[in-house]
Write a protein that holds these residues in place. Structure first.
Motif, PDB file in Angstrom:
ATOM      1  N   ILE A 142      22.571  11.813 -24.436  1.00 35.63           N
ATOM      2  CA  ILE A 142      22.450  10.362 -24.321  1.00 35.63           C
ATOM      3  C   ILE A 142      21.930   9.817 -25.656  1.00 35.63           C
ATOM      4  N   LYS A 143      22.517   8.690 -26.094  1.00 37.71           N
ATOM      5  CA  LYS A 143      22.021   8.038 -27.300  1.00 37.71           C
ATOM      6  C   LYS A 143      21.253   6.785 -26.906  1.00 37.71           C
ATOM      7  N   ILE A 144      20.034   6.696 -27.390  1.00 40.55           N
ATOM      8  CA  ILE A 144      19.156   5.573 -27.060  1.00 40.55           C
ATOM      9  C   ILE A 144      18.847   4.807 -28.342  1.00 40.55           C
ATOM     10  N   PRO A 145      19.018   3.485 -28.341  1.00 44.75           N
ATOM     11  CA  PRO A 145      18.712   2.690 -29.547  1.00 44.75           C
ATOM     12  C   PRO A 145      17.276   2.901 -30.003  1.00 44.75           C
ATOM     13  N   GLU A 146      17.078   2.770 -31.285  1.00 40.40           N
ATOM     14  CA  GLU A 146      15.767   3.091 -31.872  1.00 40.40           C
ATOM     15  C   GLU A 146      14.651   2.258 -31.279  1.00 40.40           C
TER      16      GLU A 146
END
Length: 376
Positions: free
Chosen positions: A262-266
Motif C-alpha cells: 500500500i502507498k500512503i501519502p507522506e
C-alpha cells in the motif's frame, strides 16, 4: 432394612467400624440442639423428613451389586483399552488412512464402552440397591439452627448407609477402579499438544533481497507501479525461483507469506510511524517503507482470513470475515473488530533495477498462532 448406628456402637464399647471414603470419621458425632447424639433414624427430630421408604429385598440388592460391579469392570477394561489404543496407534502410524480408520474406531469404541459401563452400573445401583423415598424440608432463612444441622447430618449418614456405598465393598471398589483410566486419559492426551514450536512461528520464506510477485502472476512488482494509481493496493507473494528454491515452497508457507503493498501519502502518516517506537507487534519503523510504500501481512490475526479490502481515504484495511479493521497509516493497529494483534509489517526496499524487495522477515508471526500449533 436395618440401619447401623455408629455412635451407639461406640458408646456401648463395641468395635468401631471401618471408615469408608466419603463418610465422616468414626469419632465424629452429629450433635443436636440438646447436645445428644442424633442417630440416623427415620423418626428423628428435625426438619428433614422422609416419606415412606420402599426398600429392596436383600436378594435383589445382592444381584444388583454383582451386576453393577460387572458393568464397572467392563468400564475399567474399556478405559484401559482406550489408553492402549492411543499408544499403539501413534502419530506416525495413523498417517496411513486405513490405519487411521481403525485407530478412530478403537478409540471411539473403547471410550464409549468405558462411559456406558459407568452409566449402566450407576443406573443398576440406583434401581436395585438403593431404597426409594422422598426427602422434604421447609424453606428457612440462613443460618441453619443446630437442630437443622443435626437433622441434615443424620440424613447424610442414613443415605450413605442405605445407598450401599458403605455396605457393598465390591460395588464401591469396582466403581473406583472404573474411574481410574478416565482420570488418566486427560493427562495422557496432553501428548497431542506436541513439542514447543520454538522459532517456527516467527519465520517465513521472506529473506533479504527477495523480490515479490503480484499474486497470481509471475510479474515482479516495481516501485513505479504505484505512480499511476497512488491509492492502489497490490497483493503480492515472494518471488521464489528454481535457483534458490529448487523444490518451491509449500502452500502453507505461501499462505503465511502473502502481503499487502500500500502507498500512503507522506502527510497521512501517523506521528508514531515517524519515530522509532515499539508497538504491540514489535519495533515498527517508517524507514522500513520505500517512497511511502508499506508492506503488511495479508493474513488477519483473528482467525486467518485474508484482509483483502482497503479504503484509501481512511487508510483502513478490512477483513471481510469478521470485520476486523486495521490502520495502515499507524502500523496496522487494530481499530475495530475481534482481532487483538496488528498485522505484522514486512521491511522493504528496492534493488538496483527498481524492483521492490524484502530486507528481512516479518516483525511478528503472521496470522493466528494456532496454525502451526495445530499441525504439531
Amino acid at each position: 432394612m436395618t440401619e447401623n448406628n455408629t455412635n451407639d456402637n461406640n458408646e456401648a464399647g463395641g468395635p468401631a467400624p471401618e471408615r469408608v471414603v466419603g463418610t465422616p470419621k468414626a469419632g465424629e458425632r452429629v450433635v443436636s440442639e440438646a447436645g445428644t447424639s442424633a442417630a440416623p433414624e427415620s423418626g428423628h427430630e428435625g426438619p428433614y423428613k422422609a416419606s415412606e421408604t420402599h426398600g429392596r429385598p436383600e436378594e435383589t440388592q445382592r444381584r444388583g451389586e454383582k451386576l453393577a460391579s460387572l458393568w464397572f469392570v467392563l468400564a475399567f477394561l474399556g478405559g484401559i483399552g482406550f489408553l492402549a489404543s492411543y499408544f499403539v496407534f501413534g502419530p506416525e502410524a495413523i498417517a496411513e488412512p486405513q490405519i487411521a480408520q481403525y485407530s478412530n474406531m478403537l478409540l471411539g469404541g473403547t471410550l464409549t464402552l468405558s462411559l456406558f459401563g459407568i452409566g449402566a452400573g450407576m443406573t443398576v445401583w440406583a434401581r436395585q440397591v438403593m431404597p426409594h423415598y422422598e426427602v422434604a424440608s421447609p424453606y428457612d432463612e440462613l443460618p441453619s439452627s443446630e437442630q437443622e444441622k443435626g437433622s441434615f447430618g443424620a440424613f447424610f449418614m442414613r443415605g450413605a448407609d442405605e445407598s450401599g456405598f458403605t455396605k457393598r465393598p465390591l460395588m464401591r471398589r469396582t466403581l473406583i477402579l472404573a474411574m481410574l483410566p478416565l482420570g488418566l486419559a486427560p493427562i495422557v492426551l496432553l501428548r497431542d499438544t506436541g513439542p514447543l514450536p520454538g522459532n517456527k512461528l516467527k519465520n517465513t520464506v521472506w529473506e533479504p533481497g527477495l523480490r515479490m510477485y503480484v499474486e497470481g502472476t509471475h510479474r515482479a512488482v516495481r516501485a513505479e507501479d504505484f505512480e499511476n494509481d497512488p491509492n492502489a493496493m497490490i497483493s503480492a507473494l515472494p518471488a521464489i525461483d528454481d535457483e534458490h528454491h529448487p523444490h518451491g515452497i509449500s502452500l502453507d508457507e505461501m499462505a503465511k507469506s502473502v502481503i499487502l503493498l500500500i502507498k500512503i501519502p507522506e502527510g497521512d502518516w501517523e506521528e508514531r510511524m515517524k519515530e522509532e517506537v515499539e508497538g504491540t507487534d514489535g519495533v515498527t519503523r517508517l524507514n522500513w517503507t520505500h517512497n511511502g510504500i508499506i508492506a503488511y501481512s495479508k493474513i488477519c490475526t483473528h482467525v486467518g482470513c485474508p484482509a483483502a479490502l482497503y479504503e484509501s481515504t481512511t487508510h483502513r484495511i478490512l477483513c471481510p470475515c469478521h470485520q476486523s479493521t486495521f490502520d495502515a497509516a499507524n502500523a496496522a493497529e487494530v481499530v475495530f473488530g475481534p482481532a487483538h494483534r496488528p498485522l505484522p509489517q514486512l521491511p522493504i526496499s528496492v534493488d538496483d533495477e527498481g524492483y521492490l524487495i524484502a530486507t528481512g522477515d516479518f516483525t511478528a508471526p503472521p496470522g493466528p498462532t494456532f496454525w502451526d500449533y495445530a499441525k504439531d
